[in-house]
Design a protein around this motif. Structure first.
Motif, PDB file in Angstrom:
ATOM      1  N   PRO A  83       0.797  -1.238   0.000  1.00 25.86           N
ATOM      2  CA  PRO A  83       0.000   0.000   0.000  1.00 25.86           C
ATOM      3  C   PRO A  83       0.827   1.284   0.000  1.00 25.86           C
ATOM      4  CG  PRO A  83      -0.905  -1.596   1.543  1.00 25.86           C
ATOM      5  CD  PRO A  83       0.425  -2.135   1.106  1.00 25.86           C
ATOM      6  N   SER A  84       2.102   1.198   0.308  1.00 24.79           N
ATOM      7  CA  SER A  84       2.912   2.421   0.341  1.00 24.79           C
ATOM      8  C   SER A  84       3.042   3.064  -1.035  1.00 24.79           C
ATOM      9  CB  SER A  84       4.309   2.120   0.909  1.00 24.79           C
ATOM     10  OG  SER A  84       5.080   1.353  -0.006  1.00 24.79           O
ATOM     11  N   VAL A  85       2.798   2.289  -2.102  1.00 29.38           N
ATOM     12  CA  VAL A  85       2.924   2.845  -3.455  1.00 29.38           C
ATOM     13  C   VAL A  85       1.573   3.260  -4.029  1.00 29.38           C
ATOM     14  CG1 VAL A  85       5.051   1.584  -3.913  1.00 29.38           C
ATOM     15  CG2 VAL A  85       2.860   0.573  -4.579  1.00 29.38           C
ATOM     16  N   LEU A  86       0.519   3.242  -3.217  1.00 30.34           N
ATOM     17  CA  LEU A  86      -0.804   3.655  -3.680  1.00 30.34           C
ATOM     18  C   LEU A  86      -0.808   5.032  -4.348  1.00 30.34           C
ATOM     19  CD1 LEU A  86      -3.119   2.433  -0.772  1.00 30.34           C
ATOM     20  CD2 LEU A  86      -3.364   1.838  -3.181  1.00 30.34           C
ATOM     21  N   PRO A  87      -0.101   6.035  -3.814  1.00 27.22           N
ATOM     22  CA  PRO A  87      -0.153   7.364  -4.433  1.00 27.22           C
ATOM     23  C   PRO A  87       0.287   7.397  -5.891  1.00 27.22           C
ATOM     24  CG  PRO A  87       0.755   7.506  -2.225  1.00 27.22           C
ATOM     25  CD  PRO A  87       0.660   6.046  -2.545  1.00 27.22           C
ATOM     26  N   SER A  88       1.151   6.460  -6.306  1.00 27.07           N
ATOM     27  CA  SER A  88       1.623   6.460  -7.691  1.00 27.07           C
ATOM     28  C   SER A  88       0.496   6.144  -8.668  1.00 27.07           C
ATOM     29  CB  SER A  88       2.776   5.467  -7.862  1.00 27.07           C
ATOM     30  OG  SER A  88       2.336   4.129  -7.699  1.00 27.07           O
ATOM     31  N   TYR A  89      -0.580   5.527  -8.183  1.00 25.94           N
ATOM     32  CA  TYR A  89      -1.765   5.260  -9.008  1.00 25.94           C
ATOM     33  C   TYR A  89      -2.866   6.290  -8.740  1.00 25.94           C
ATOM     34  CZ  TYR A  89       0.445   0.675  -9.566  1.00 25.94           C
ATOM     35  OH  TYR A  89       1.325  -0.334  -9.847  1.00 25.94           O
ATOM     36  N   GLN A  90      -3.072   6.617  -7.480  1.00 25.84           N
ATOM     37  CA  GLN A  90      -4.176   7.508  -7.113  1.00 25.84           C
ATOM     38  C   GLN A  90      -4.013   8.912  -7.664  1.00 25.84           C
ATOM     39  OE1 GLN A  90      -3.834   6.827  -2.877  1.00 25.84           O
ATOM     40  NE2 GLN A  90      -5.575   5.399  -2.877  1.00 25.84           N
ATOM     41  N   ILE A  91      -2.783   9.297  -8.004  1.00 21.41           N
ATOM     42  CA  ILE A  91      -2.538  10.609  -8.593  1.00 21.41           C
ATOM     43  C   ILE A  91      -3.318  10.800  -9.889  1.00 21.41           C
ATOM     44  CG2 ILE A  91      -0.494   9.846  -9.904  1.00 21.41           C
ATOM     45  CD1 ILE A  91      -0.980  13.269  -8.182  1.00 21.41           C
ATOM     46  N   VAL A  92      -3.612   9.709 -10.587  1.00 22.13           N
ATOM     47  CA  VAL A  92      -4.310   9.793 -11.870  1.00 22.13           C
ATOM     48  C   VAL A  92      -5.725  10.331 -11.685  1.00 22.13           C
ATOM     49  CG1 VAL A  92      -5.211   8.434 -13.799  1.00 22.13           C
ATOM     50  CG2 VAL A  92      -2.914   7.981 -12.914  1.00 22.13           C
ATOM     51  N   ARG A  93      -6.456   9.775 -10.712  1.00 20.34           N
ATOM     52  CA  ARG A  93      -7.805  10.276 -10.479  1.00 20.34           C
ATOM     53  C   ARG A  93      -7.783  11.663  -9.845  1.00 20.34           C
ATOM     54  NH1 ARG A  93     -12.021   9.921 -13.123  1.00 20.34           N
ATOM     55  NH2 ARG A  93     -12.279   7.659 -13.010  1.00 20.34           N
ATOM     56  N   LYS A  94      -6.780  11.931  -9.046  1.00 22.51           N
ATOM     57  CA  LYS A  94      -6.658  13.255  -8.431  1.00 22.51           C
ATOM     58  C   LYS A  94      -6.508  14.334  -9.496  1.00 22.51           C
ATOM     59  CE  LYS A  94      -3.778  15.924  -5.196  1.00 22.51           C
ATOM     60  NZ  LYS A  94      -2.584  15.889  -4.295  1.00 22.51           N
ATOM     61  N   GLU A  95      -5.692  14.068 -10.518  1.00 22.94           N
ATOM     62  CA  GLU A  95      -5.462  15.051 -11.572  1.00 22.94           C
ATOM     63  C   GLU A  95      -6.581  15.068 -12.614  1.00 22.94           C
ATOM     64  OE1 GLU A  95      -3.394  17.380 -11.834  1.00 22.94           O
ATOM     65  OE2 GLU A  95      -1.798  16.886 -10.417  1.00 22.94           O
ATOM     66  N   ASN A  96      -7.310  13.979 -12.719  1.00 25.50           N
ATOM     67  CA  ASN A  96      -8.329  13.862 -13.767  1.00 25.50           C
ATOM     68  C   ASN A  96      -9.624  13.349 -13.132  1.00 25.50           C
ATOM     69  OD1 ASN A  96      -9.582  13.792 -16.231  1.00 25.50           O
ATOM     70  ND2 ASN A  96      -8.407  12.076 -17.043  1.00 25.50           N
ATOM     71  N   PRO A  97     -10.275  14.181 -12.310  1.00 28.30           N
ATOM     72  CA  PRO A  97     -11.403  13.705 -11.507  1.00 28.30           C
ATOM     73  C   PRO A  97     -12.611  13.262 -12.309  1.00 28.30           C
ATOM     74  CG  PRO A  97     -11.155  16.095 -11.327  1.00 28.30           C
ATOM     75  CD  PRO A  97      -9.945  15.592 -12.026  1.00 28.30           C
ATOM     76  N   ASP A  98     -12.782  13.788 -13.516  1.00 26.45           N
ATOM     77  CA  ASP A  98     -13.970  13.456 -14.303  1.00 26.45           C
ATOM     78  C   ASP A  98     -13.647  12.628 -15.547  1.00 26.45           C
ATOM     79  OD1 ASP A  98     -15.653  15.006 -12.581  1.00 26.45           O
ATOM     80  OD2 ASP A  98     -14.881  16.816 -13.570  1.00 26.45           O
ATOM     81  N   GLY A  99     -12.402  12.208 -15.695  1.00 27.75           N
ATOM     82  CA  GLY A  99     -11.993  11.513 -16.907  1.00 27.75           C
ATOM     83  C   GLY A  99     -12.323  10.032 -16.905  1.00 27.75           C
ATOM     84  N   LEU A 100     -12.121   9.414 -18.053  1.00 34.48           N
ATOM     85  CA  LEU A 100     -12.344   7.984 -18.229  1.00 34.48           C
ATOM     86  C   LEU A 100     -11.046   7.254 -17.903  1.00 34.48           C
ATOM     87  CD1 LEU A 100     -14.379   5.831 -19.153  1.00 34.48           C
ATOM     88  CD2 LEU A 100     -13.543   6.158 -21.486  1.00 34.48           C
ATOM     89  N   ILE A 101     -11.056   6.492 -16.800  1.00 31.97           N
ATOM     90  CA  ILE A 101      -9.846   5.828 -16.319  1.00 31.97           C
ATOM     91  C   ILE A 101     -10.089   4.332 -16.213  1.00 31.97           C
ATOM     92  CG2 ILE A 101      -8.282   5.587 -14.329  1.00 31.97           C
ATOM     93  CD1 ILE A 101      -8.688   8.561 -13.791  1.00 31.97           C
ATOM     94  N   PHE A 102      -9.101   3.563 -16.669  1.00 34.22           N
ATOM     95  CA  PHE A 102      -9.175   2.108 -16.615  1.00 34.22           C
ATOM     96  C   PHE A 102      -8.180   1.585 -15.579  1.00 34.22           C
ATOM     97  CE2 PHE A 102     -10.077   2.348 -21.464  1.00 34.22           C
ATOM     98  CZ  PHE A 102     -11.376   2.764 -21.204  1.00 34.22           C
ATOM     99  N   ALA A 103      -8.670   0.739 -14.695  1.00 28.93           N
ATOM    100  CA  ALA A 103      -7.788   0.014 -13.786  1.00 28.93           C
ATOM    101  C   ALA A 103      -7.081  -1.089 -14.568  1.00 28.93           C
ATOM    102  CB  ALA A 103      -8.600  -0.573 -12.629  1.00 28.93           C
ATOM    103  N   ASN A 104      -6.105  -1.755 -13.943  1.00 32.07           N
ATOM    104  CA  ASN A 104      -5.307  -2.738 -14.680  1.00 32.07           C
ATOM    105  C   ASN A 104      -4.741  -3.797 -13.739  1.00 32.07           C
ATOM    106  OD1 ASN A 104      -3.011  -4.036 -15.908  1.00 32.07           O
ATOM    107  ND2 ASN A 104      -2.945  -2.418 -17.438  1.00 32.07           N
ATOM    108  N   LEU A 105      -4.982  -5.052 -14.075  1.00 34.49           N
ATOM    109  CA  LEU A 105      -4.383  -6.180 -13.367  1.00 34.49           C
ATOM    110  C   LEU A 105      -4.119  -7.302 -14.358  1.00 34.49           C
ATOM    111  CD1 LEU A 105      -6.498  -6.520 -10.074  1.00 34.49           C
ATOM    112  CD2 LEU A 105      -4.097  -5.817 -10.237  1.00 34.49           C
ATOM    113  N   GLY A 106      -3.271  -8.240 -13.956  1.00 35.93           N
ATOM    114  CA  GLY A 106      -3.011  -9.420 -14.773  1.00 35.93           C
ATOM    115  C   GLY A 106      -4.126 -10.436 -14.626  1.00 35.93           C
ATOM    116  N   ALA A 107      -4.128 -11.423 -15.519  1.00 40.33           N
ATOM    117  CA  ALA A 107      -5.190 -12.425 -15.541  1.00 40.33           C
ATOM    118  C   ALA A 107      -5.113 -13.394 -14.371  1.00 40.33           C
ATOM    119  CB  ALA A 107      -5.148 -13.202 -16.857  1.00 40.33           C
ATOM    120  N   GLU A 108      -4.081 -13.290 -13.553  1.00 41.56           N
ATOM    121  CA  GLU A 108      -3.988 -14.121 -12.355  1.00 41.56           C
ATOM    122  C   GLU A 108      -4.797 -13.535 -11.197  1.00 41.56           C
ATOM    123  OE1 GLU A 108      -0.925 -10.952 -11.666  1.00 41.56           O
ATOM    124  OE2 GLU A 108      -1.700 -12.090 -13.380  1.00 41.56           O
TER     125      GLU A 108
END
Length: 355
Positions: free
Chosen positions: A100-125
């Protein structure tokens, strides 16, 4: 090696290797239309990616996150997406789920683009629970599930067991309330893979072909047991789009990522069946080497190139490009013919655009 260092290695090697030297889109061209009967000012860049409508056909595709140093990269990408109306996917979020210490590296995207279209991302595992965490982490509108078998096999610390991937995708699709996008990371997709995904009720597929950042080459640079014979593994993006033909017009949307260099390449991809086009390596290089003003101007220039091509072809909307005749030659044609695709179908299409 921890995941944060791996993320930084991937950025460093991706920038060092650049795009694949094979110019995959040069095998695709258009017959000239000397009477297009259209105005540049009437061309529209909006695309439908059900259930979304996006004002740009360019998607900032998944790249990074998971290390403190990647926060600034994602911040710049999010600003670019916000200012130019582009959808954006974050890099694989498993790093933040495990640390969880690296959460800000992802959360910055929604912070900067509050109304934009954003896709989360994970592997098929990933499990359904992990997918839900990834969605909530960035308040995502959809989730990408990425497939990267060859990259994992070449990665020193990569996965070696790929059992249950399709079942995981099905469970995530059935239990999440947002659209699920399945994407390749640069090795392309065959009709056989696409068929399995469609049967699993996946309706947005990113064919992610060879031609852009070569992750086989990136992983080969990360260890001494080089296996360069796998650096040309798979299909190019153009070849992969040809593999989508049986499902065109049947409720499945295709994204094309891999080797896109300019607006004309975007138009070529859409003419071959893509609804929108992902750019990753080119975007990473842009935000790492240019000022934000220069980045914004570059995206404007790509949009201008798209509209120039549309005007020259007589197509007012991007959807009309799927009726425009397109010529497929060279190695792409040779390999597609071996796969049984009739390329004269594309060459003889008749555009019915009216303005």
């Amino acid at each position: 090696m921890d995941r944060s260092q791996r993320k930084l290695d991937h950025i460093r090697h991706a920038l060092a290797t650049g795009m694949d030297q094979e110019n995959i889109w040069d095998d695709v061209s258009f017959p000239p239309n000397s009477l297009p009967n259209i105005s540049y000012g009437n061309t529209k860049l909006e695309v439908s990616l059900s259930p979304f409508t996006i004002s740009s056909p360019i998607l900032i595709n998944a790249m990074t996150g998971g290390a403190e140093a990647t926060t600034e990269v994602n911040q710049k990408l999010a600003i670019l997406a916000r200012e130019k109306g582009m959808a954006m996917a974050v890099g694989s979020q498993m790093a933040a789920i495990r640390d969880p210490s690296v959460l800000p590296s992802y959360q910055i995207v929604r912070k900067e683009n509050p109304d934009g279209l954003i896709f989360a991302n994970l592997g098929a595992e990933a499990t359904v629970e992990q997918a839900q965490i990834a969605l909530e982490m960035v308040e995502a509108n959809a989730i990408q599930i990425h497939l990267n078998v060859m990259q994992e096999l070449l990665m020193p610390e990569g996965d070696r067991d790929f059992r249950g991937y399709l079942e995981n995708i099905k469970r995530i699709k059935q239990q999440l309330s947002v659209p699920v996008i399945v994407k390749e990371v640069g090795f392309g997709m065959s009709a056989e893979t696409i068929k399995q995904l469609v049967e699993a009720e996946i309706t947005i597929i990113d064919v992610g072909g060879r031609g852009g950042t070569n992750f086989a080459q990136v992983e080969n640079r990360r260890h001494s047991l080089e296996m360069s014979m796998f650096e040309e593994w798979g299909f190019t993006t153009a070849e992969s789009l040809l593999e989508t033909r049986p499902w065109q017009g049947k409720g499945v949307s295709f994204l094309a990522t891999g080797g896109v260099r300019n607006g004309l390449d975007v138009v070529k991809a859409i003419a071959l069946g893509a609804s929108a086009v992902g750019m990753a390596g080119a975007m990473l290089r842009l935000v790492q080497t240019k000022t934000m003003d220069e980045c914004l101007r570059q995206v404007d220039h790509w949009h201008h190139q798209i509209r120039v091509a549309m005007t020259a072809l007589g197509t007012a909307s991007l959807a009309e490009l799927r009726d425009a005749p397109v010529l497929i030659t060279g190695r792409t044609a040779e390999r597609a013919t071996l796969r049984g695709w009739q390329l004269d179908h594309y060459a003889r299409r008749q555009s019915h655009a009216k303005c």
